[in-house]
Design an enzyme around this catalytic site. Sequence first.
Site, PDB file in Angstrom:
ATOM      1  N   GLY A  11       0.822  -1.208   0.000  1.00  0.00           N
ATOM      2  CA  GLY A  11       0.000   0.000   0.000  1.00  0.00           C
ATOM      3  C   GLY A  11       0.854   1.256   0.000  1.00  0.00           C
ATOM      4  O   GLY A  11       1.888   1.316   0.667  1.00  0.00           O
ATOM      5  N   ARG A  72       1.165  -5.303  -5.514  1.00  0.00           N
ATOM      6  CA  ARG A  72       1.359  -6.520  -4.724  1.00  0.00           C
ATOM      7  C   ARG A  72       1.703  -7.638  -5.700  1.00  0.00           C
ATOM      8  O   ARG A  72       1.130  -7.712  -6.783  1.00  0.00           O
ATOM      9  CB  ARG A  72       0.106  -6.844  -3.913  1.00  0.00           C
ATOM     10  N   ASP A 103       4.902  -4.933   6.212  1.00  0.00           N
ATOM     11  CA  ASP A 103       5.471  -6.224   6.604  1.00  0.00           C
ATOM     12  C   ASP A 103       5.608  -7.195   5.434  1.00  0.00           C
ATOM     13  O   ASP A 103       6.565  -7.970   5.370  1.00  0.00           O
ATOM     14  CB  ASP A 103       4.652  -6.853   7.746  1.00  0.00           C
ATOM     15  N   THR A 125       4.090   2.717   5.622  1.00  0.00           N
ATOM     16  CA  THR A 125       2.687   2.317   5.753  1.00  0.00           C
ATOM     17  C   THR A 125       1.983   3.289   6.679  1.00  0.00           C
ATOM     18  O   THR A 125       2.554   3.716   7.686  1.00  0.00           O
ATOM     19  CB  THR A 125       2.547   0.884   6.306  1.00  0.00           C
ATOM     20  N   ASP A 127      -0.412   2.526   8.560  1.00  0.00           N
ATOM     21  CA  ASP A 127      -1.008   1.793   9.679  1.00  0.00           C
ATOM     22  C   ASP A 127      -0.187   1.850  10.965  1.00  0.00           C
ATOM     23  O   ASP A 127      -0.709   1.533  12.040  1.00  0.00           O
ATOM     24  CB  ASP A 127      -1.214   0.325   9.292  1.00  0.00           C
ATOM     25  N   ASP A 129       2.036  -0.172  11.951  1.00  0.00           N
ATOM     26  CA  ASP A 129       1.950  -1.520  12.512  1.00  0.00           C
ATOM     27  C   ASP A 129       3.241  -2.322  12.377  1.00  0.00           C
ATOM     28  O   ASP A 129       3.224  -3.548  12.446  1.00  0.00           O
ATOM     29  CB  ASP A 129       0.795  -2.288  11.851  1.00  0.00           C
ATOM     30  N   ARG A 171      -5.756  -1.802   9.281  1.00  0.00           N
ATOM     31  CA  ARG A 171      -5.687  -3.270   9.258  1.00  0.00           C
ATOM     32  C   ARG A 171      -5.933  -3.827  10.658  1.00  0.00           C
ATOM     33  O   ARG A 171      -6.962  -3.583  11.250  1.00  0.00           O
ATOM     34  CB  ARG A 171      -4.332  -3.754   8.705  1.00  0.00           C
TER      35      ARG A 171
END
Length: 319
Positions: A11, A72, A103, A125, A127, A129, A171
């Site tokens: 992303g 992707r 990741d 990202t 996120d 995360d 996510r």
Amino acid sequence: MKKIGVLTSGGDSPGMNAAIRAVVRSAIYHGIDVVGIKRGYQGLISGDIMSMDLGSVADIIHRGGTVLYTARCEEFKTEEGQQKALATIREHGIDGIVVVGGDGSYRGALALSQKGIPTIGLPGTIDNDIPCTDFTIGFDTAINTVIDAIDKIRDTATSHERTYVVEVMGRHAGDIALWAGVAGGAESIMIPEDPANIDSMVEKLKRGAARGKKHSIILVAEGVGKGFEIGEQIREKTGWETRVTVLGHIQRGGSPTAFDRTLASRMGSMAVDLLMKGEGGKAVGILGGVLQAHDIERVLVTPRKPNMSLYSLASILSI
């Protein structure tokens, strides 16, 4: 180290272009050639590669998205796909690669490193995360986008005396909801790390209404559930008119904040320094304001820990 490749994968996030710019200009400063690998690992397999110079990254630091595009790539997860990528790397004489992504991108970077290609990962990202870093590239921009939306929604919520549910991305992580919720003064925040019981949240809303509060903002991380379902549960339990807003992909776009531009620039330059030292299989992170490099393998197996003290503060401030 004579030639470095740089790619963005997964992303997109605001600040990726700043990272690309830093890799290209830092490498050229040290007399190293740079190539851009388009569309992530797919471009590495297909040979979609372009030479980059100082002009290639002019006027991109302020732009969201990624000038190298992103995709992707399921094929790269296979041995056959990785062998195609290695053939491309040999054909173009690439000595090391910088990967900007999440990741999944890190797993690809680890695979390249294990096959003898020095590779450095940068956490790109929204996120937030990725373990072993306090912040990821794009996170600050994303939460500022959410805060701007919350401020606008609150104007309408106040005018119509309604309860609004705002669903944000992330996510399986709740950082966007948590940080934007605190900064935006949300009455309730639901994160997957500690999903609030819907009944306790409704009781909190009722207590607020009893003391005269006429509107509320509830921030829901997508990892908890769908905002429309939560909004319907609130309506059923309270009888109040409830509105739901799903912010979606607007959180990924936009001009990166000064923080994200600076973070990406620092990380991109450090990635080049690491490759010049002959290091690979590393991920750059920032902890306590200091840039650090960790083994990608360690990052991928380290449990991510959310800032629960901030979550506790949110509960106190939204009493």
